[in-house]
Design a protein around this motif. Structure first.
Motif, PDB file in Angstrom:
ATOM      1  N   THR A   1       0.838  -1.198   0.000  1.00  0.00           N
ATOM      2  CA  THR A   1       0.000   0.000   0.000  1.00  0.00           C
ATOM      3  C   THR A   1       0.872   1.246   0.000  1.00  0.00           C
ATOM      4  O   THR A   1       0.589   2.214  -0.717  1.00  0.00           O
ATOM      5  N   ARG A   2       1.932   1.215   0.780  1.00  0.00           N
ATOM      6  CA  ARG A   2       2.873   2.340   0.832  1.00  0.00           C
ATOM      7  C   ARG A   2       3.483   2.592  -0.548  1.00  0.00           C
ATOM      8  O   ARG A   2       3.652   3.738  -0.972  1.00  0.00           O
ATOM      9  N   ILE A   3       3.821   1.534  -1.258  1.00  0.00           N
ATOM     10  CA  ILE A   3       4.401   1.676  -2.604  1.00  0.00           C
ATOM     11  C   ILE A   3       3.430   2.385  -3.538  1.00  0.00           C
ATOM     12  O   ILE A   3       3.803   3.308  -4.265  1.00  0.00           O
ATOM     13  N   ASP A   4       2.159   1.965  -3.506  1.00  0.00           N
ATOM     14  CA  ASP A   4       1.165   2.572  -4.398  1.00  0.00           C
ATOM     15  C   ASP A   4       0.897   4.030  -4.024  1.00  0.00           C
ATOM     16  O   ASP A   4       0.761   4.887  -4.907  1.00  0.00           O
ATOM     17  N   LEU A   5       0.822   4.316  -2.728  1.00  0.00           N
ATOM     18  CA  LEU A   5       0.619   5.708  -2.313  1.00  0.00           C
ATOM     19  C   LEU A   5       1.833   6.556  -2.689  1.00  0.00           C
ATOM     20  O   LEU A   5       1.700   7.711  -3.098  1.00  0.00           O
ATOM     21  N   GLY A   6       3.024   5.988  -2.557  1.00  0.00           N
ATOM     22  CA  GLY A   6       4.230   6.707  -2.955  1.00  0.00           C
ATOM     23  C   GLY A   6       4.246   7.017  -4.433  1.00  0.00           C
ATOM     24  O   GLY A   6       4.659   8.098  -4.860  1.00  0.00           O
ATOM     25  N   SER A   7       3.767   6.064  -5.240  1.00  0.00           N
ATOM     26  CA  SER A   7       3.683   6.281  -6.684  1.00  0.00           C
ATOM     27  C   SER A   7       2.682   7.380  -7.005  1.00  0.00           C
ATOM     28  O   SER A   7       2.915   8.221  -7.879  1.00  0.00           O
ATOM     29  N   LEU A   8       1.552   7.384  -6.289  1.00  0.00           N
ATOM     30  CA  LEU A   8       0.544   8.428  -6.472  1.00  0.00           C
ATOM     31  C   LEU A   8       1.107   9.801  -6.134  1.00  0.00           C
ATOM     32  O   LEU A   8       0.984  10.757  -6.914  1.00  0.00           O
ATOM     33  N   PHE A   9       1.753   9.908  -4.985  1.00  0.00           N
ATOM     34  CA  PHE A   9       2.270  11.203  -4.529  1.00  0.00           C
ATOM     35  C   PHE A   9       3.434  11.670  -5.398  1.00  0.00           C
ATOM     36  O   PHE A   9       3.638  12.875  -5.560  1.00  0.00           O
ATOM     37  N   GLN A  10       4.197  10.732  -5.961  1.00  0.00           N
ATOM     38  CA  GLN A  10       5.273  11.134  -6.863  1.00  0.00           C
ATOM     39  C   GLN A  10       4.694  11.752  -8.131  1.00  0.00           C
ATOM     40  O   GLN A  10       5.237  12.729  -8.662  1.00  0.00           O
ATOM     41  N   THR A  11       3.587  11.194  -8.609  1.00  0.00           N
ATOM     42  CA  THR A  11       2.911  11.759  -9.778  1.00  0.00           C
ATOM     43  C   THR A  11       2.380  13.152  -9.459  1.00  0.00           C
ATOM     44  O   THR A  11       2.464  14.069 -10.291  1.00  0.00           O
ATOM     45  N   LEU A  12       1.840  13.338  -8.250  1.00  0.00           N
ATOM     46  CA  LEU A  12       1.347  14.656  -7.842  1.00  0.00           C
ATOM     47  C   LEU A  12       2.494  15.660  -7.749  1.00  0.00           C
ATOM     48  O   LEU A  12       2.350  16.822  -8.128  1.00  0.00           O
ATOM     49  N   GLU A  13       3.653  15.201  -7.271  1.00  0.00           N
ATOM     50  CA  GLU A  13       4.823  16.095  -7.201  1.00  0.00           C
ATOM     51  C   GLU A  13       5.325  16.418  -8.608  1.00  0.00           C
ATOM     52  O   GLU A  13       5.611  17.585  -8.913  1.00  0.00           O
ATOM     53  N   ASP A  14       5.401  15.406  -9.464  1.00  0.00           N
ATOM     54  CA  ASP A  14       5.909  15.616 -10.818  1.00  0.00           C
ATOM     55  C   ASP A  14       5.043  16.603 -11.602  1.00  0.00           C
ATOM     56  O   ASP A  14       5.538  17.296 -12.501  1.00  0.00           O
ATOM     57  N   ASN A  15       3.765  16.654 -11.263  1.00  0.00           N
ATOM     58  CA  ASN A  15       2.845  17.557 -11.953  1.00  0.00           C
ATOM     59  C   ASN A  15       2.567  18.832 -11.152  1.00  0.00           C
ATOM     60  O   ASN A  15       1.605  19.550 -11.431  1.00  0.00           O
ATOM     61  N   GLU A  16       3.423  19.084 -10.140  1.00  0.00           N
ATOM     62  CA  GLU A  16       3.393  20.304  -9.347  1.00  0.00           C
ATOM     63  C   GLU A  16       2.045  20.536  -8.676  1.00  0.00           C
ATOM     64  O   GLU A  16       1.591  21.664  -8.499  1.00  0.00           O
ATOM     65  N   ILE A  17       1.404  19.430  -8.286  1.00  0.00           N
ATOM     66  CA  ILE A  17       0.182  19.524  -7.492  1.00  0.00           C
ATOM     67  C   ILE A  17       0.531  19.483  -6.012  1.00  0.00           C
ATOM     68  O   ILE A  17      -0.149  20.085  -5.186  1.00  0.00           O
ATOM     69  N   LEU A  18       1.599  18.777  -5.676  1.00  0.00           N
ATOM     70  CA  LEU A  18       2.153  18.756  -4.326  1.00  0.00           C
ATOM     71  C   LEU A  18       3.623  19.156  -4.378  1.00  0.00           C
ATOM     72  O   LEU A  18       4.301  18.878  -5.371  1.00  0.00           O
ATOM     73  N   PRO A  19       4.126  19.789  -3.311  1.00  0.00           N
ATOM     74  CA  PRO A  19       5.521  20.234  -3.321  1.00  0.00           C
ATOM     75  C   PRO A  19       6.533  19.121  -3.168  1.00  0.00           C
ATOM     76  O   PRO A  19       7.659  19.229  -3.640  1.00  0.00           O
ATOM     77  N   GLU A  20       6.144  18.017  -2.494  1.00  0.00           N
ATOM     78  CA  GLU A  20       7.098  16.925  -2.293  1.00  0.00           C
ATOM     79  C   GLU A  20       6.360  15.619  -2.056  1.00  0.00           C
ATOM     80  O   GLU A  20       5.209  15.593  -1.621  1.00  0.00           O
ATOM     81  N   ASN A  21       7.047  14.527  -2.345  1.00  0.00           N
ATOM     82  CA  ASN A  21       6.536  13.189  -2.063  1.00  0.00           C
ATOM     83  C   ASN A  21       7.149  12.723  -0.745  1.00  0.00           C
ATOM     84  O   ASN A  21       8.181  12.065  -0.723  1.00  0.00           O
ATOM     85  N   PHE A  22       6.483  13.068   0.353  1.00  0.00           N
ATOM     86  CA  PHE A  22       7.044  12.752   1.672  1.00  0.00           C
ATOM     87  C   PHE A  22       6.903  11.279   2.027  1.00  0.00           C
ATOM     88  O   PHE A  22       7.462  10.818   3.023  1.00  0.00           O
ATOM     89  N   ILE A  23       6.184  10.505   1.210  1.00  0.00           N
ATOM     90  CA  ILE A  23       6.023   9.078   1.511  1.00  0.00           C
ATOM     91  C   ILE A  23       7.358   8.346   1.378  1.00  0.00           C
ATOM     92  O   ILE A  23       7.570   7.295   1.973  1.00  0.00           O
TER      93      ILE A  23
END
Length: 419
Positions: free
Chosen positions: A195-217
């Motif tokens: 689950t952590r891996i999938d959430l990390g992948s999600l948050f990395q996509t959000l960071e890459d698209n400048e929706i979030l400042p960082e992927n803290f996962i």
């Protein structure tokens, strides 16, 4: 732009080339290890034209410390960091005329967009939907359903916790940790880590698209998890299972023989189409886990059990619920699950637990083959020949697999224990 910010940013202009050396260090964010009670800022060094040494410059605060969440501070400071880097690369220097720096800063739209009133407040549902759509275009049909399911469960949990109308920046590291702890309580360390891996992948996509400042996962730890694997069957049990399927489920028996004799994974068997089998040249073409297509031989022991495929539609699947050869329009993971549930009826007849499954046949017959090879070959020769058959990409991968299934056992060492 507030005058206070302009005044601070006055002190930062980018370097012009005085020497062959780089005149400034990469601007970085100081986040006090996440402590919101301390001041956060952007810092960098610039080469003093008189001494030739890199010297620390006045930090840029940019009003970031007025915000009470980590995400907001990261958004503000990350925008200042990017703008400052651009100014430095454009040649401005903190040792030159401040008016020039002010003029350049005031014309920097990225900096103006980073002001507090301009912060993007994208709702969680919208942000997740955007990231999931992107991931669907890059993940395989096998991987995406599991990823999507994990994200949907997390989103549902967030909404139940009162985040239904919250911006995605409200999701903190602590929030994710709380969720992962619940997953752990209800399942296992392995499921929690996946689950952590999938959430990390999600948050990395959000960071890459400048929706979030960082992927803290990335900073959330991985728990130690004991891998689960199926046991191998004894010769007697394997023969009894074959006889039972011969009488009660011949389609399932042939499915199992592709796992046993061609050493395929169950999902690889589900992918097979009539056109993937060349019975004249005795070749099998399978879309394996780690490569687009792999070519395997069809051993005679399996060839003799195959029906006449020459008049069948080459685009039809080899295995369907009711016949060999036919249409079956469903996801391959669902097909695999179908045959796993179908085999459970056999397991129930033999009173076998969760340690046994379709994978057990692959483990069993690889163990048999290695044992036979080892009778007349050195260990290296046996493993080299086995590697061509099993499809492992490296010797290390094969050796680890053999250790995991206990295929390599020592000879009786009793004589060494005698006094």
């Amino acid at each position: 732009m507030p005058k206070f910010n302009v005044f601070l940013l006055n002190e930062y202009a980018n370097a012009y080339v005085l020497t062959a050396k780089k005149n400034f260090s990469e601007p970085k964010i100081y986040d006090a290890n996440g402590d919101l009670a301390k001041r956060w800022y952007v810092y960098f060094s610039y080469r003093n034209p008189k001494t030739g040494l890199l010297e620390k410059q006045t930090p840029v605060y940019g009003g970031a410390n007025n915000f009470k969440t980590k995400q907001e501070r990261y958004v503000v400071l990350n925008a200042y960091r990017k703008s400052l880097k651009k100014l430095l690369e454009d040649g401005l220097s903190p040792y030159e005329d401040n008016e020039k720096a002010m003029e350049q800063i005031s014309e920097t739209p990225i900096l103006q967009n980073a002001l507090p009133e301009e912060l993007q407040q994208i709702a969680i549902g919208e942000a997740f939907a955007t990231a999931v759509k992107i991931k669907q275009s890059v993940l395989s049909k096998t991987s995406f359903p599991s990823f999507n399911s994990n994200i949907k469960r997390f989103e549902k949990w967030l909404f139940a916790k009162g985040f239904a109308n919250a911006p995605v920046t409200d999701i903190t590291k602590k929030v994710v940790i709380d969720y992962l702890n619940e997953v752990l309580d209800n399942t296992s360390p392995r499921t929690r880590n996946n689950t952590r891996i999938d959430l990390g992948s999600l948050f990395q996509t959000l960071e890459d698209n400048e929706i979030l400042p960082e992927n803290f996962i990335k900073k959330i730890n991985v728990l130690k998890a004991t891998p689960e694997r199926n046991k191998t069957y004894t010769n007697t049990l394997q023969n009894d299972i074959y006889k039972y399927m011969e009488e009660h489920d011949q389609i399932l028996l042939l499915f199992v023989k592709f796992i046993s004799y061609n050493y395929l994974r169950p999902i690889e068997v589900c992918r097979l189409q009539i056109g993937d089998l060349d019975l004249v040249d005795r070749k099998l073409y399978v879309r394996a886990k780690n490569s687009p297509v792999k070519t395997k031989i069809i051993p005679e022991i399996l060839l003799n059990d195959l029906p006449d495929l020459s008049k069948m539609n080459k685009s039809h699947y080899l295995f369907t619920p009711f016949a060999i050869g036919g249409e079956w329009d469903t996801a391959e993971t669902d097909k695999r699950d179908y045959f796993s549930k179908r085999f459970k009826k056999v397991k129930d007849h033999f009173k076998l637990g969760k340690d046994y499954g379709l994978y057990s046949f692959r483990h069993t017959f690889i163990t048999k083959l290695y044992s036979e090879f080892a009778k007349s070959m050195t260990p290296n020769e046996a493993k080299s020949k086995l590697m061509l058959i099993t499809g492992h990409n490296t010797m290390d991968a094969l050796e680890k697999y053999l250790r995991d299934i206990d295929a390599v056992l020592p000879e009786d060492y009793s004589s060494f224990l005698n006094d």
